[in-house]
Design an enzyme around this catalytic site. Sequence first.
Site, PDB file in Angstrom:
ATOM      1  N   GLY A  14       0.804  -1.227   0.000  1.00 18.36           N
ATOM      2  CA  GLY A  14       0.000   0.000   0.000  1.00 18.36           C
ATOM      3  C   GLY A  14       0.834   1.273   0.000  1.00 18.36           C
ATOM      4  N   ILE A  16       1.095   3.820   2.345  1.00 10.69           N
ATOM      5  CA  ILE A  16       1.877   4.184   3.536  1.00 10.69           C
ATOM      6  C   ILE A  16       3.158   3.362   3.571  1.00 10.69           C
ATOM      7  CG2 ILE A  16       1.935   4.172   6.080  1.00 10.69           C
ATOM      8  CD1 ILE A  16      -1.065   4.735   6.091  1.00 10.69           C
ATOM      9  N   ALA A  17       3.011   2.050   3.322  1.00 13.98           N
ATOM     10  CA  ALA A  17       4.175   1.165   3.377  1.00 13.98           C
ATOM     11  C   ALA A  17       5.240   1.577   2.366  1.00 13.98           C
ATOM     12  CB  ALA A  17       3.748  -0.280   3.141  1.00 13.98           C
ATOM     13  N   ARG A  92     -12.815   1.667   4.379  1.00 16.22           N
ATOM     14  CA  ARG A  92     -14.256   1.908   4.231  1.00 16.22           C
ATOM     15  C   ARG A  92     -14.601   1.936   2.745  1.00 16.22           C
ATOM     16  NH1 ARG A  92     -18.391   4.023   7.261  1.00 16.22           N
ATOM     17  NH2 ARG A  92     -17.095   4.611   9.019  1.00 16.22           N
ATOM     18  N   GLN A 112      -4.457 -11.559  13.607  1.00 16.31           N
ATOM     19  CA  GLN A 112      -3.071 -11.101  13.768  1.00 16.31           C
ATOM     20  C   GLN A 112      -2.651 -11.120  15.240  1.00 16.31           C
ATOM     21  OE1 GLN A 112      -2.521  -7.439  11.516  1.00 16.31           O
ATOM     22  NE2 GLN A 112      -2.764  -8.540   9.582  1.00 16.31           N
ATOM     23  N   VAL A 129      -1.472   0.907  12.769  1.00 19.38           N
ATOM     24  CA  VAL A 129      -1.678   2.116  11.968  1.00 19.38           C
ATOM     25  C   VAL A 129      -3.033   2.050  11.253  1.00 19.38           C
ATOM     26  CG1 VAL A 129      -0.708   3.526  10.095  1.00 19.38           C
ATOM     27  CG2 VAL A 129       0.825   2.273  11.640  1.00 19.38           C
ATOM     28  N   ASP A 159      -1.016  12.912  14.379  1.00 20.40           N
ATOM     29  CA  ASP A 159      -1.798  14.031  14.911  1.00 20.40           C
ATOM     30  C   ASP A 159      -0.898  14.984  15.691  1.00 20.40           C
ATOM     31  OD1 ASP A 159      -4.397  12.802  14.077  1.00 20.40           O
ATOM     32  OD2 ASP A 159      -3.738  11.261  15.470  1.00 20.40           O
ATOM     33  N   HIS A 187      -7.618   8.338  17.502  1.00 21.47           N
ATOM     34  CA  HIS A 187      -7.060   8.964  16.312  1.00 21.47           C
ATOM     35  C   HIS A 187      -8.230   9.279  15.367  1.00 21.47           C
ATOM     36  CE1 HIS A 187      -4.844   9.619  12.681  1.00 21.47           C
ATOM     37  NE2 HIS A 187      -5.320   8.539  12.125  1.00 21.47           N
TER      38      HIS A 187
HETATM   39  C1  LIG Z   1     -11.876   6.301  16.158  1.00 20.15           C
HETATM   40  O1  LIG Z   1     -10.914   6.702  15.207  1.00 20.15           O
HETATM   41  C2  LIG Z   1     -10.768   5.875  14.080  1.00 20.15           C
HETATM   42  C3  LIG Z   1      -9.641   6.422  13.240  1.00 20.15           C
HETATM   43  O2  LIG Z   1      -9.924   7.664  12.702  1.00 20.15           O
HETATM   44  C4  LIG Z   1     -12.061   5.788  13.316  1.00 20.15           C
HETATM   45  O3  LIG Z   1     -11.913   4.868  12.254  1.00 20.15           O
HETATM   46  C5  LIG Z   1     -13.155   5.335  14.263  1.00 20.15           C
HETATM   47  O4  LIG Z   1     -14.381   5.324  13.583  1.00 20.15           O
HETATM   48  C6  LIG Z   1     -13.226   6.229  15.476  1.00 20.15           C
HETATM   49  N1  LIG Z   1     -14.225   5.714  16.391  1.00 20.15           N
HETATM   50  C7  LIG Z   1     -15.455   6.177  16.492  1.00 20.15           C
HETATM   51  C8  LIG Z   1     -16.364   5.441  17.418  1.00 20.15           C
HETATM   52  O5  LIG Z   1     -15.839   7.152  15.881  1.00 20.15           O
END
Ligand SMILES: *[C@@H]1O[C@H](CO)[C@@H](O)[C@H](O)[C@H]1NC(C)=O
Length: 333
Positions: A14, A16-17, A92, A112, A129, A159, A187
């Site tokens: 990918g 990032i890698a 997603r 994993q 990550v 961040d 994050h």
């Molecule tokens: C928490 O952060 C991650 C990374 O951005 C995100 O994928 C996840 O949906 C967040 N959790 C919630 C409950 O919003």
Amino acid sequence: MSEPLKVLVTGAAGQIAYSLVISIAKGDVFGPDQPVHLVLLDIPMMKAVLDGVVMELMDCALPLLTEITALVEEAPAFKDIDVACLVGAMPRKEGMERKDLLAANVKIFKSQGKSLDTYAKKTVKVVVVGNPANTNAFIAKKYAPSIPAENFSCLTRLDQNRGQAQIASRLGVPNKNVSNVIIWGNHSSTQFPDVSQAKVTTSAGVKSVQKAVGDDDWLNNTFITTVQKRGAAVIAARKLSSAMSAAKAVCDHLRDWFMGTKEGTFTSMGIVSDGSYNIPAGLVYSFPLKIAKDGSYKIVQDIAISDFARQKMDATKKELEEERDMACSVCEG
Ligand SMILES: *[C@@H]1O[C@H](CO)[C@@H](O)[C@H](O)[C@H]1NC(C)=O
Ligand SMILES: *[C@@H]1O[C@H](CO)[C@@H](O)[C@H](O)[C@H]1NC(C)=O
Ligand SMILES: *[C@@H]1O[C@H](CO)[C@@H](O)[C@H](O)[C@H]1NC(C)=O
Ligand SMILES: *[C@@H]1O[C@H](CO)[C@@H](O)[C@H](O)[C@H]1NC(C)=O
């Protein structure tokens, strides 16, 4: 020269890698005297791309890279590793329900976690990550009972770096003159970038960032939302998520973990909470840490938490607790 460190990178075909492996192989992370054996893992569909990455790494003719292993099976990839950079995750896709996305990631990180437990060295250091990074790290740890909780982490250094750079740019000083920006929590856009402990070095000496900026309204609003939404801003511009900056942050995270933080400074990592700052024990949450030369770390204690900060720390905590509970409910399936 010491024994090579065996470093696994998943999602190795990918974006990032592609930036991460070259930095690791060049010695930017573990130093100029530490040879590395890179293990690259991706899914079978990505095999051809992975082979291309291996060719390029070979063609770099790097002095520290003693061996490259490219794999599409999990078990051999986790064998005797010292470091795991778990970059690969289910992205997603259009129209995908949150719960289905989470279930797909739980499946990956459960597997994993078990592989870490069975095949990795017990001293392995893990950085997750792939998103949702905090919860993926939580799941991996849950299924790796034989590896200490403090060996699991997730990336919030990106961040932190974003926050540091925003402050440096606002004050017109080099990035290195700004330190101790803290990231609390997930994050995500609920994370809390906190400058209450941040410092800036100028020709006149060391000052608090809050005093140097002299604009609480900007710090409490624009600064926080800029850092929280930076990932989305990069996607909007690039039509791809942050990759170069994410890879650089993984390197910073690992370098500090292996070499320790500098006297008087700290760094943020998502780690398994010990209950500090009223964050429930076991939750993977980003805290400010001081790291010793041997890689052991302590959460920075005794930071005065204002009502403003408490509210933000609790909002991101609540989000993570909900996600953890949802992840656990789909764990056994
Ligand atoms: C928490 O952060 C991650 C990374 O951005 C995100 O994928 C996840 O949906 C967040 N959790 C919630 C409950 O919003
Ligand atoms: C990781 O685990 C080993 C023991 O298995 C330990 O020596 C090391 O200090 C752990 N912690 C960290 C933070 O790396
Ligand atoms: C940055 O910090 C150094 C000391 O480390 C200092 O000499 C220099 O003046 C600072 N830069 C600015 C623009 O304040
Ligand atoms: C604004 O920021 C300051 C310093 O970070 C903090 O102490 C204060 O509580 C904040 N106030 C509001 C109303 O946001």
